[in-house]
Motif scaffolding. Structure first.
Motif, PDB file in Angstrom:
ATOM      1  N   VAL A  99     -46.512  25.440  62.476  1.00  0.00           N
ATOM      2  CA  VAL A  99     -45.605  24.899  61.402  1.00  0.00           C
ATOM      3  C   VAL A  99     -45.424  25.483  60.141  1.00  0.00           C
ATOM      4  O   VAL A  99     -44.159  25.540  59.752  1.00  0.00           O
ATOM      5  CB  VAL A  99     -46.137  23.294  61.206  1.00  0.00           C
ATOM      6  N   ARG A 100     -46.671  25.940  59.877  1.00  0.00           N
ATOM      7  CA  ARG A 100     -46.305  27.044  58.556  1.00  0.00           C
ATOM      8  C   ARG A 100     -45.284  28.407  58.910  1.00  0.00           C
ATOM      9  O   ARG A 100     -44.504  28.545  58.231  1.00  0.00           O
ATOM     10  CB  ARG A 100     -47.684  27.547  58.224  1.00  0.00           C
TER      11      ARG A 100
ATOM     12  N   ARG B 105     -41.794  26.725  59.568  1.00  0.00           N
ATOM     13  CA  ARG B 105     -41.086  26.591  58.043  1.00  0.00           C
ATOM     14  C   ARG B 105     -40.796  27.962  57.233  1.00  0.00           C
ATOM     15  O   ARG B 105     -39.773  27.779  56.418  1.00  0.00           O
ATOM     16  CB  ARG B 105     -42.196  25.850  57.047  1.00  0.00           C
ATOM     17  N   GLU B 106     -41.460  28.888  57.432  1.00  0.00           N
ATOM     18  CA  GLU B 106     -41.126  30.111  56.512  1.00  0.00           C
ATOM     19  C   GLU B 106     -39.926  30.937  57.408  1.00  0.00           C
ATOM     20  O   GLU B 106     -39.084  31.351  56.931  1.00  0.00           O
ATOM     21  CB  GLU B 106     -42.329  31.042  56.878  1.00  0.00           C
TER      22      GLU B 106
ATOM     23  N   PRO C 299     -36.402  27.586  56.912  1.00  0.00           N
ATOM     24  CA  PRO C 299     -36.451  26.688  55.585  1.00  0.00           C
ATOM     25  C   PRO C 299     -35.549  25.649  55.535  1.00  0.00           C
ATOM     26  O   PRO C 299     -35.713  24.647  54.798  1.00  0.00           O
ATOM     27  CB  PRO C 299     -36.619  27.746  54.521  1.00  0.00           C
TER      28      PRO C 299
ATOM     29  N   THR D 244     -34.703  20.036  58.047  1.00  0.00           N
ATOM     30  CA  THR D 244     -35.225  19.043  57.345  1.00  0.00           C
ATOM     31  C   THR D 244     -35.831  17.824  58.056  1.00  0.00           C
ATOM     32  O   THR D 244     -36.195  16.870  57.536  1.00  0.00           O
ATOM     33  CB  THR D 244     -34.014  18.359  56.324  1.00  0.00           C
TER      34      THR D 244
ATOM     35  N   LEU E 193     -47.999  19.072  58.754  1.00  0.00           N
ATOM     36  CA  LEU E 193     -47.107  19.133  57.586  1.00  0.00           C
ATOM     37  C   LEU E 193     -47.901  18.571  56.309  1.00  0.00           C
ATOM     38  O   LEU E 193     -47.926  19.061  55.150  1.00  0.00           O
ATOM     39  CB  LEU E 193     -45.877  17.984  57.624  1.00  0.00           C
TER      40      LEU E 193
ATOM     41  N   LEU F  19     -46.947  19.016  52.317  1.00  0.00           N
ATOM     42  CA  LEU F  19     -45.726  18.765  52.268  1.00  0.00           C
ATOM     43  C   LEU F  19     -45.590  17.231  52.680  1.00  0.00           C
ATOM     44  O   LEU F  19     -46.659  16.388  53.171  1.00  0.00           O
ATOM     45  CB  LEU F  19     -44.923  19.437  53.314  1.00  0.00           C
TER      46      LEU F  19
ATOM     47  N   ASP G  15     -40.125  16.021  52.186  1.00  0.00           N
ATOM     48  CA  ASP G  15     -39.851  17.450  52.515  1.00  0.00           C
ATOM     49  C   ASP G  15     -39.357  17.747  53.966  1.00  0.00           C
ATOM     50  O   ASP G  15     -38.621  18.558  54.270  1.00  0.00           O
ATOM     51  CB  ASP G  15     -41.037  18.262  52.410  1.00  0.00           C
ATOM     52  N   CYS G  16     -39.773  16.830  54.825  1.00  0.00           N
ATOM     53  CA  CYS G  16     -39.441  16.824  56.361  1.00  0.00           C
ATOM     54  C   CYS G  16     -39.586  15.536  56.938  1.00  0.00           C
ATOM     55  O   CYS G  16     -40.729  15.048  57.085  1.00  0.00           O
ATOM     56  CB  CYS G  16     -40.137  18.015  57.060  1.00  0.00           C
TER      57      CYS G  16
END
Length: 309
Positions: free
Chosen positions: A213-214, A217-218, A221, A224, A241, A246, A251-252
């Motif tokens: 997930v990290r 997300r990078e 971005p 949502t 998350l 987050l 955030d998501c």
């Protein structure tokens, strides 16, 4: 093939120029079989051309002498849908004097033969068989009216209604029907005018899920919201998350699928899609027994709005 006669496995094999075993392996997506992509595509094309279909939504493999019906459910297909489907199938078969036996786990040909030899069932069915015959959108289990395609569209549509335009589809490492869910999700997004869904594979291990997930997300971005393959994958996403610091859904947002009931016990509680498939099971039983299935309809699938989306 005689006009008006239902196509059989033998017909498909003859038209494809392969053995019936090969056709069975292709339709069952049997693991550890060295079947070329060209042969697989040829068999599936012939299936479509001949209109080969299993009986009802599953394949009656043998007409046995007993009043037992065996249903195989692969690992990874257990959930609310299968539970309610089983309830309807069992009750309808029981009402007509039949007994349902359910076998969970691998469905290799050898395992099926062991069951056939041991109890000589009236029929052997395979849960989700329609997806291996090229007729997924024609059936209650696959169609846009009241099947997997419609339920997938409900999931993606809910996120769109909440204003999300950049959506990811979270998938497990591997699972039955994973590819068909991806196909239906992309079709649903297209119908809603959304960009193509980004794909995120979330492993079972918590550390690996966090890493996945990290990295996602990078790379993405702008995403949502996450639509998950099922509730298990959705809960992995929520946990990852949260571990990353987050907020869900701030955030998501995350939405599950098929309501495994555990999502309601988490904090934040999981928003998901609940499907009542009891009528689907009853229809399958009646079609298997050659009975009229008219008048049977299931309750519409619904979004269980909780806290994650």
């Amino acid at each position: 093939m005689a006009e008006g006669r239902r196509a059989t496995l033998k017909d498909v094999a003859a038209a494809s120029g392969v053995s019936r075993a090969t056709v069975s392996f292709v339709l069952n997506d049997t693991p550890n079989q060295t079947i070329s992509a060209a042969t697989r595509e040829k068999v599936l094309r012939v299936v479509r051309e001949l209109g080969y279909k299993p009986h009802g939504i599953a394949r009656a493999l043998r007409e046995g002498s007993s009043r037992i019906v065996v249903l195989f459910i692969e690992s990874g297909l257990e959930g609310n849908y299968s539970r309610s489907y089983l309830r309807g199938l069992d009750q309808e078969l029981s009402a007509h004097g039949y007994v349902l036996v359910v076998r969970h786990g691998p469905t290799a040909p050898e395992a099926a033969e062991q069951v056939l030899d041991a109890i000589s069932p009236r029929a052997v069915l395979r849960f989700g068989e329609v997806y291996r015959t090229g007729h997924a959108l024609e059936d209650l289990s696959g169609g846009w009216r009241d099947g997997l395609a419609a339920h997938t569209a409900l999931q993606i549509g809910y996120l769109a209604e909440q204003g999300h335009t950049e959506v990811a589809l979270a998938l497990p490492d591997e699972a039955p029907l994973r590819e068909i869910r991806l196909e239906f999700s992309q079709l649903a997004a297209g119908r809603l005018g959304l960009p193509a869904l980004r794909c995120l594979v979330i492993p079972r291990s918590r550390p690996a899920a966090v890493d996945a997930v990290r990295a996602f997300r990078e790379q993405e971005p702008a995403v949502t919201a996450i639509a998950a393959h099922d509730d298990d994958v959705a809960l992995r996403a929520v946990t990852a998350l949260t571990d990353l610091g987050l907020r869900v859904p701030g955030d998501c947002a995350v939405i599950g699928f098929d309501d495994n009931e555990y999502g309601a016990l988490f904090t934040p509680a999981l928003t998901t899609i609940h499907i009542d498939a009891e009528a689907h099971g009853r229809v399958a039983a009646r079609e298997l027994l050659g009975l009229d299935a008219a008048g049977l309809s299931s309750a519409p699938a619904q979004v269980l709005i909780r806290q994650t989306a």
